[in-house]
Design a protein around this motif. Structure first.
Motif, mmCIF file in Angstrom:
data_model
loop_
_atom_site.group_PDB
_atom_site.id
_atom_site.type_symbol
_atom_site.label_atom_id
_atom_site.label_comp_id
_atom_site.label_asym_id
_atom_site.label_seq_id
_atom_site.Cartn_x
_atom_site.Cartn_y
_atom_site.Cartn_z
ATOM 1 N N VAL A 229 0.823 -1.212 0.000
ATOM 2 C CA VAL A 229 0.000 0.000 0.000
ATOM 3 C C VAL A 229 0.861 1.267 0.000
ATOM 4 O O VAL A 229 0.553 2.224 -0.727
ATOM 5 C CB VAL A 229 -1.004 -0.012 1.168
ATOM 6 C CG1 VAL A 229 -1.575 1.378 1.437
ATOM 7 C CG2 VAL A 229 -2.148 -0.958 0.850
ATOM 8 N N PRO A 230 1.945 1.340 0.799
ATOM 9 C CA PRO A 230 2.811 2.528 0.682
ATOM 10 C C PRO A 230 3.385 2.710 -0.728
ATOM 11 O O PRO A 230 3.496 3.842 -1.212
ATOM 12 C CB PRO A 230 3.921 2.258 1.709
ATOM 13 C CG PRO A 230 3.281 1.369 2.717
ATOM 14 C CD PRO A 230 2.370 0.475 1.928
ATOM 15 N N VAL A 231 3.746 1.605 -1.382
ATOM 16 C CA VAL A 231 4.275 1.701 -2.742
ATOM 17 C C VAL A 231 3.187 2.193 -3.697
ATOM 18 O O VAL A 231 3.411 3.079 -4.530
ATOM 19 C CB VAL A 231 4.814 0.326 -3.201
ATOM 20 C CG1 VAL A 231 5.354 0.421 -4.631
ATOM 21 C CG2 VAL A 231 5.901 -0.167 -2.254
ATOM 22 N N LEU A 232 1.991 1.609 -3.575
ATOM 23 C CA LEU A 232 0.877 2.022 -4.428
ATOM 24 C C LEU A 232 0.500 3.478 -4.167
ATOM 25 O O LEU A 232 0.237 4.249 -5.106
ATOM 26 C CB LEU A 232 -0.324 1.108 -4.168
ATOM 27 C CG LEU A 232 -1.486 1.187 -5.151
ATOM 28 C CD1 LEU A 232 -1.059 0.732 -6.534
ATOM 29 C CD2 LEU A 232 -2.661 0.342 -4.655
ATOM 30 N N GLY A 233 0.483 3.885 -2.890
ATOM 31 C CA GLY A 233 0.176 5.266 -2.551
ATOM 32 C C GLY A 233 1.197 6.231 -3.111
ATOM 33 O O GLY A 233 0.844 7.317 -3.587
ATOM 34 N N HIS A 234 2.464 5.831 -3.085
ATOM 35 C CA HIS A 234 3.516 6.674 -3.654
ATOM 36 C C HIS A 234 3.313 6.843 -5.161
ATOM 37 O O HIS A 234 3.476 7.937 -5.706
ATOM 38 C CB HIS A 234 4.883 6.056 -3.373
ATOM 39 C CG HIS A 234 6.026 6.826 -3.959
ATOM 40 N ND1 HIS A 234 6.453 8.038 -3.457
ATOM 41 C CD2 HIS A 234 6.825 6.553 -5.039
ATOM 42 C CE1 HIS A 234 7.470 8.473 -4.176
ATOM 43 N NE2 HIS A 234 7.712 7.597 -5.137
ATOM 44 N N GLU A 235 2.945 5.758 -5.840
ATOM 45 C CA GLU A 235 2.680 5.836 -7.272
ATOM 46 C C GLU A 235 1.505 6.766 -7.573
ATOM 47 O O GLU A 235 1.466 7.408 -8.626
ATOM 48 C CB GLU A 235 2.391 4.447 -7.835
ATOM 49 C CG GLU A 235 3.596 3.527 -7.892
ATOM 50 C CD GLU A 235 3.263 2.188 -8.519
ATOM 51 O OE1 GLU A 235 2.060 1.961 -8.835
ATOM 52 O OE2 GLU A 235 4.175 1.370 -8.701
#
Length: 394
Positions: A229-235
């Motif tokens: 989720v942090p990776v997806l949120g960053h994207e």
């Protein structure tokens, strides 16, 4: 539940929170100190992995030891090991010592959790009480996941790292306070232990293999959400505060459903809850990569928290019903080994897979595996728990 069971359960939950809060507090404080000292993110990743590494190798011996010794001796060892490891960080707050503290806190918490879960399962009479007591027990880690990091953060900002480490070192002592007068169950007869053979023999049972596969799949879903989720949120261009809020909403939803589970336990079957949770998780994982707004991700996070948060009490209840009383500790050890092994290995796999095929594809892949595995849950059968053995003074 009768009043005596409620009182015993409250003490055991308090002991669980005390030990677990020590580990979760260090899981925040130790990496933070390492980063402030200039260590790389890779070094911090190794430090975090050490919290889960020791239980991978110690889970089975810890389970067998709990079967032999009951509750108080494993908890006493856990208190000593966790306090000693934390005290070392107070005296020598350097990276190598923090690594040792991570190992000792992880090992101590793993041993204590297995002993506590085994004892609680033997307090219950019948499937309904099993579901109820494990629903209450599942609230403990939710509390300690907040309490440990929160107090550690306050102490770091107010008085520094050593003060935070000292406070965390005192938490395990409170665990011993809560269990010191616990009445032990009748010990497992030596001939039963000797006749059981290897712990791996438990996997010969088809139902137990199903349960372990289900447990691994759902544990992986938890890791996927936390890690990606942090990776997806960053994207998606979301801020750190928004990403943290999305993850916090997941944790709050998981806690909320666990608070409700004790009252729903008499109306629900394990297979129904687990099967529904797996189907819901597969659907939510299919949708997650398709949304862009923070609000939509927050809603999905809450729904996923409800689904995954409902599962642990049902898995624990099923495990205690389908394994012999004298092997509960071993069965819990196998489960703990699988969960901690997944927590060490799966984030590495998710990160590599995400780099190759994208974050969305990882969500879809894991969701597909869980969806295809949901028939295992619907076909899960548990046998009625045998009469709980009488407790004896020791």
């Amino acid at each position: 539940m009768n009043p005596n069971l409620r009182t015993d359960l409250a003490r055991l939950i308090a002991a669980q929170i005390s030990l677990h809060a020590c580990m979760t507090g260090f899981r925040l404080a130790a990496p933070l100190m390492a980063l402030r000292e200039g260590y790389s993110p890779a070094a911090v990743g190794i430090l975090l992995a050490l919290f889960a590494l020791a239980p991978v190798f110690m889970a089975l011996p810890a389970g067998r030891y709990a079967d032999r010794r009951g509750l108080r001796k494993p908890v006493a060892i856990s208190v000593g090991v966790a306090s000693a490891g934390a005290a070392l960080a107070v005296v020598f707050p350097v990276f190598i010592v923090l690594c040792l503290t991570a190992l000792t806190c992880g090992a101590a918490t793993g041993l204590a959790m297995i002993a506590l879960q085994r004892h609680v399962g033997r307090l219950a009479n019948g499937p309904t009480e099993l579901r109820q007591v494990f629903s209450w027990m599942s609230i403990g880690p939710s509390i300690s996941n907040f309490l440990g990091p929160f107090l550690a953060g306050v102490m770091i900002d107010s008085f520094g790292f050593r003060a935070a480490f000292l406070l965390l070192a005192l938490f395990p002592c409170m665990a011993w306070y809560w269990v010191r007068h616990t009445v032990e169950h009748e010990p497992v007869a030596p001939e039963l232990r000797q006749a059981s053979g290897s712990s791996w023999n438990l996997l010969k049972d088809k139902g137990f293999r199903k349960l372990m596969a289900i447990n691994w799949m759902l544990s992986s879903c938890w890791d996927v959400h936390t890690f990606l989720v942090p990776v997806l949120g960053h994207e998606r261009g979301l801020s750190a505060t928004v990403i943290g809020t999305i993850l916090g909403a997941f944790a709050l939803a998981a806690t909320a459903i666990r608070v409700l589970m004790p009252w729903l336990a008499s109306r629900l079957r394990e297979s129904m809850v687990i099967g529904s949770a797996m189907a819901a998780t597969a659907l939510l994982f299919a949708v997650y990569p398709l949304v862009n707004s923070a609000l939509a991700m927050g809603v999905l996070s809450v729904l996923l928290g409800f689904a995954l948060g409902s599962v642990q009490p049902m898995i624990m209840s099923s495990l205690h019903q389908m394994t012999p009383h004298h092997r509960h500790g071993e069965a819990l050890g196998l489960r703990a080994m699988a969960i901690n092994g997944s927590s060490v290995v799966m984030p590495l796999l998710f990160g590599s897979a995400g780099a190759l095929v994208g974050v969305g594809a990882v969500f879809w892949l894991v969701g597909g595996v869980v969806g295809l595995g949901s028939p295992l849950a619907w076909s899960l059968r548990t046998t009625a728990a045998p009469e709980a053995p009488q407790r004896v003074e020791s």
